[in-house]
Design a protein around this motif. Structure first.
Motif, PDB file in Angstrom:
ATOM      1  N   VAL A  41       0.859  -1.182   0.000  1.00  0.00           N
ATOM      2  CA  VAL A  41       0.000   0.000   0.000  1.00  0.00           C
ATOM      3  C   VAL A  41       0.902   1.241   0.000  1.00  0.00           C
ATOM      4  O   VAL A  41       1.432   1.601  -1.038  1.00  0.00           O
ATOM      5  CB  VAL A  41      -1.019   0.000   1.154  1.00  0.00           C
ATOM      6  CG1 VAL A  41      -2.020   1.147   0.975  1.00  0.00           C
ATOM      7  CG2 VAL A  41      -1.772  -1.329   1.224  1.00  0.00           C
ATOM      8  N   ASP A  42       1.146   1.862   1.148  1.00  0.00           N
ATOM      9  CA  ASP A  42       1.923   3.100   1.145  1.00  0.00           C
ATOM     10  C   ASP A  42       3.108   3.070   2.108  1.00  0.00           C
ATOM     11  O   ASP A  42       3.665   4.120   2.445  1.00  0.00           O
ATOM     12  CB  ASP A  42       1.021   4.298   1.477  1.00  0.00           C
ATOM     13  CG  ASP A  42       0.313   4.137   2.817  1.00  0.00           C
ATOM     14  OD1 ASP A  42       0.455   3.062   3.453  1.00  0.00           O
ATOM     15  OD2 ASP A  42      -0.397   5.071   3.228  1.00  0.00           O
ATOM     16  N   ASN A 279      -1.314  -6.416  -0.602  1.00  0.00           N
ATOM     17  CA  ASN A 279      -1.683  -5.067  -1.017  1.00  0.00           C
ATOM     18  C   ASN A 279      -3.199  -4.906  -1.113  1.00  0.00           C
ATOM     19  O   ASN A 279      -3.757  -3.912  -0.633  1.00  0.00           O
ATOM     20  CB  ASN A 279      -1.034  -4.739  -2.363  1.00  0.00           C
ATOM     21  CG  ASN A 279       0.365  -4.189  -2.213  1.00  0.00           C
ATOM     22  OD1 ASN A 279       0.557  -3.002  -1.950  1.00  0.00           O
ATOM     23  ND2 ASN A 279       1.353  -5.061  -2.357  1.00  0.00           N
ATOM     24  N   VAL A 280      -3.863  -5.890  -1.700  1.00  0.00           N
ATOM     25  CA  VAL A 280      -5.313  -5.792  -1.867  1.00  0.00           C
ATOM     26  C   VAL A 280      -6.025  -5.845  -0.517  1.00  0.00           C
ATOM     27  O   VAL A 280      -6.919  -5.036  -0.226  1.00  0.00           O
ATOM     28  CB  VAL A 280      -5.829  -6.918  -2.790  1.00  0.00           C
ATOM     29  CG1 VAL A 280      -7.355  -6.943  -2.806  1.00  0.00           C
ATOM     30  CG2 VAL A 280      -5.294  -6.722  -4.204  1.00  0.00           C
ATOM     31  N   ILE A 281      -5.626  -6.791   0.338  1.00  0.00           N
ATOM     32  CA  ILE A 281      -6.296  -6.957   1.623  1.00  0.00           C
ATOM     33  C   ILE A 281      -6.111  -5.726   2.504  1.00  0.00           C
ATOM     34  O   ILE A 281      -7.074  -5.194   3.076  1.00  0.00           O
ATOM     35  CB  ILE A 281      -5.783  -8.226   2.342  1.00  0.00           C
ATOM     36  CG1 ILE A 281      -6.238  -9.474   1.577  1.00  0.00           C
ATOM     37  CG2 ILE A 281      -6.305  -8.278   3.785  1.00  0.00           C
ATOM     38  CD1 ILE A 281      -5.581 -10.750   2.066  1.00  0.00           C
ATOM     39  N   ASP A 285      -8.901  -2.556   3.617  1.00  0.00           N
ATOM     40  CA  ASP A 285      -9.219  -2.201   5.004  1.00  0.00           C
ATOM     41  C   ASP A 285      -8.898  -0.748   5.318  1.00  0.00           C
ATOM     42  O   ASP A 285      -9.177  -0.275   6.423  1.00  0.00           O
ATOM     43  CB  ASP A 285      -8.450  -3.108   5.971  1.00  0.00           C
ATOM     44  CG  ASP A 285      -8.943  -4.540   5.941  1.00  0.00           C
ATOM     45  OD1 ASP A 285     -10.131  -4.749   5.656  1.00  0.00           O
ATOM     46  OD2 ASP A 285      -8.130  -5.457   6.195  1.00  0.00           O
ATOM     47  N   ASP A 286      -8.287  -0.063   4.361  1.00  0.00           N
ATOM     48  CA  ASP A 286      -7.912   1.333   4.574  1.00  0.00           C
ATOM     49  C   ASP A 286      -9.147   2.221   4.526  1.00  0.00           C
ATOM     50  O   ASP A 286     -10.019   2.060   3.656  1.00  0.00           O
ATOM     51  CB  ASP A 286      -6.908   1.759   3.502  1.00  0.00           C
ATOM     52  CG  ASP A 286      -6.408   3.178   3.705  1.00  0.00           C
ATOM     53  OD1 ASP A 286      -5.444   3.355   4.453  1.00  0.00           O
ATOM     54  OD2 ASP A 286      -7.004   4.095   3.108  1.00  0.00           O
ATOM     55  N   GLU A 287      -9.222   3.150   5.469  1.00  0.00           N
ATOM     56  CA  GLU A 287     -10.402   4.021   5.577  1.00  0.00           C
ATOM     57  C   GLU A 287     -10.637   4.834   4.314  1.00  0.00           C
ATOM     58  O   GLU A 287     -11.789   5.030   3.873  1.00  0.00           O
ATOM     59  CB  GLU A 287     -10.228   4.952   6.785  1.00  0.00           C
ATOM     60  CG  GLU A 287     -11.422   5.852   7.055  1.00  0.00           C
ATOM     61  CD  GLU A 287     -11.236   6.684   8.317  1.00  0.00           C
ATOM     62  OE1 GLU A 287     -11.775   7.805   8.359  1.00  0.00           O
ATOM     63  OE2 GLU A 287     -10.546   6.222   9.252  1.00  0.00           O
ATOM     64  N   GLU A 288      -9.575   5.293   3.688  1.00  0.00           N
ATOM     65  CA  GLU A 288      -9.705   6.134   2.496  1.00  0.00           C
ATOM     66  C   GLU A 288      -9.832   5.301   1.226  1.00  0.00           C
ATOM     67  O   GLU A 288     -10.621   5.622   0.329  1.00  0.00           O
ATOM     68  CB  GLU A 288      -8.484   7.053   2.392  1.00  0.00           C
ATOM     69  CG  GLU A 288      -8.504   7.969   1.191  1.00  0.00           C
ATOM     70  CD  GLU A 288      -7.271   8.856   1.132  1.00  0.00           C
ATOM     71  OE1 GLU A 288      -7.074   9.520   0.090  1.00  0.00           O
ATOM     72  OE2 GLU A 288      -6.507   8.904   2.117  1.00  0.00           O
ATOM     73  N   LEU A 289      -9.068   4.235   1.120  1.00  0.00           N
ATOM     74  CA  LEU A 289      -9.002   3.465  -0.117  1.00  0.00           C
ATOM     75  C   LEU A 289     -10.026   2.341  -0.198  1.00  0.00           C
ATOM     76  O   LEU A 289     -10.404   1.926  -1.296  1.00  0.00           O
ATOM     77  CB  LEU A 289      -7.598   2.853  -0.266  1.00  0.00           C
ATOM     78  CG  LEU A 289      -6.418   3.807  -0.399  1.00  0.00           C
ATOM     79  CD1 LEU A 289      -5.112   3.034  -0.386  1.00  0.00           C
ATOM     80  CD2 LEU A 289      -6.534   4.617  -1.677  1.00  0.00           C
TER      81      LEU A 289
END
Length: 310
Positions: A41-42, A279-281, A285-289
């Motif tokens: 992710v980031d 990355n997908v999982i 679960d990311d609030e923004e993504l």
């Protein structure tokens, strides 16, 4: 006046993260950057591992580094110019994310001069660790923060002493890819005593379907064992071989090996498919993504399936 309980195991406060591997499974992406710095992710994969260690109380972190892996050290260091630019723009959230990695704990480094195996990488930590128990967390093995396993492993070590491994059940056809354990049950569900270990056993010779994954709590007696451990499979000094010897040693000499059977979420970021799943999982679960990603995935899968079926 309280008396000192000399039978209580010394608390584990140091974590060792081997990160000197060549990352050949991800070439050419890892030709010029460490596999541990591939983003999930980031954040780079290794930051998740350091965060896990610190969350478990292991604030003294030693990264076993290799040649051309300066970006790992740079990542956990301050970048004044970047911080100043973000502050000037009023970009508070990104500034916080940049500083976060520099304030996780005390991060140290030592160079593994030759790629002689995981056992040799752990041996490189001897001067830093000293005569203390320590944790080993593999830099490309991510444990989901919601399924933290180090606290459970530490509780087993406090109960039994010695060393504690993390085991996971896999399908029989995949056992040959891992170190595999022979075990005996204990009185506690999910906790076993390790009686044997074999690195990547040939098909049909597996002692079980329980394999070792990248979390260890290890007694410092392992260093003397590693000093005399001959290269094993692949011409490398295998940590598995040293742990097998510890399993046969008496408790007063630092021997005895137990294990926690892990049934949570784990991602091998050295494996392409598992890396993509991570990355997908985690992004979902990311609030923004999460919302936009799941909407897009639903549409993508609906469109992709019919074309594959045809």
């Amino acid at each position: 006046m309280a008396t000192l309980d000399t039978n209580s195991p010394i608390p584990v406060t140091k974590a060792v993260i081997p990160a000197a591997g060549l990352g050949t499974r991800f070439l050419p992406a890892t030709k010029a950057q460490p596999k541990e710095m591939l983003p999930v992710v980031d954040k780079p994969a290794i930051q998740y591992v350091v965060e896990e260690a610190v969350a478990a109380g292991l604030s003294d972190v030693l990264i076993i580094n290799g040649r051309n892996k300066h970006s790992i050290e740079d990542h956990f260091d301050r970048v004044p110019d970047l911080e100043a630019a973000l502050e000037a723009k009023g970009d508070v959230s990104r500034l916080a994310s940049v500083i976060e990695s520099t304030e996780l704990g005390q991060v140290h480094y030592v160079r593994q001069g030759e790629p002689l195996g995981l056992g040799h990488a752990v041996l490189c930590a001897r001067a830093h660790v000293g005569n203390q128990p320590f944790a080993v967390l593999l830099g490309d093995d991510l444990i989901d923060v919601r399924d933290a396993v180090l606290p459970a492993m530490n509780a087993v070590r406090e109960e039994h002493g010695g060393s504690v491994l993390c085991l996971m059940e896999v399908s029989p056809q995949n056992v040959h890819m891992y170190g595999c354990a022979a075990v005996e049950p204990t009185d506690v569900d999910g906790v076993v005593r390790v009686t044997g270990l074999v690195e990547k056993p040939p098909a049909g010779e597996e002692p079980s379907n329980l394999v070792v994954i990248g979390r260890y709590l290890i007694d410092p007696a392992v260093f003397d064992v590693l000093e005399r451990t001959k290269p094993g499979r692949g011409g490398e000094i295998q940590l598995t071989d040293a742990l097998l010897e510890l399993a046969t040693m008496p408790a007063h000499a630092g021997g005895g090996v137990h294990a926690v059977i892990f049934r949570g979420r784990r991602y091998d970021t050295g494996d392409k498919l598992s890396y993509l799943k991570a990355n997908v999982i985690l992004a979902s679960d990311d609030e923004e993504l999460g919302g936009p990603l799941l909407d897009w995935l639903s549409e993508f899968v609906a469109q992709k399936r019919p074309s594959q079926d045809n």
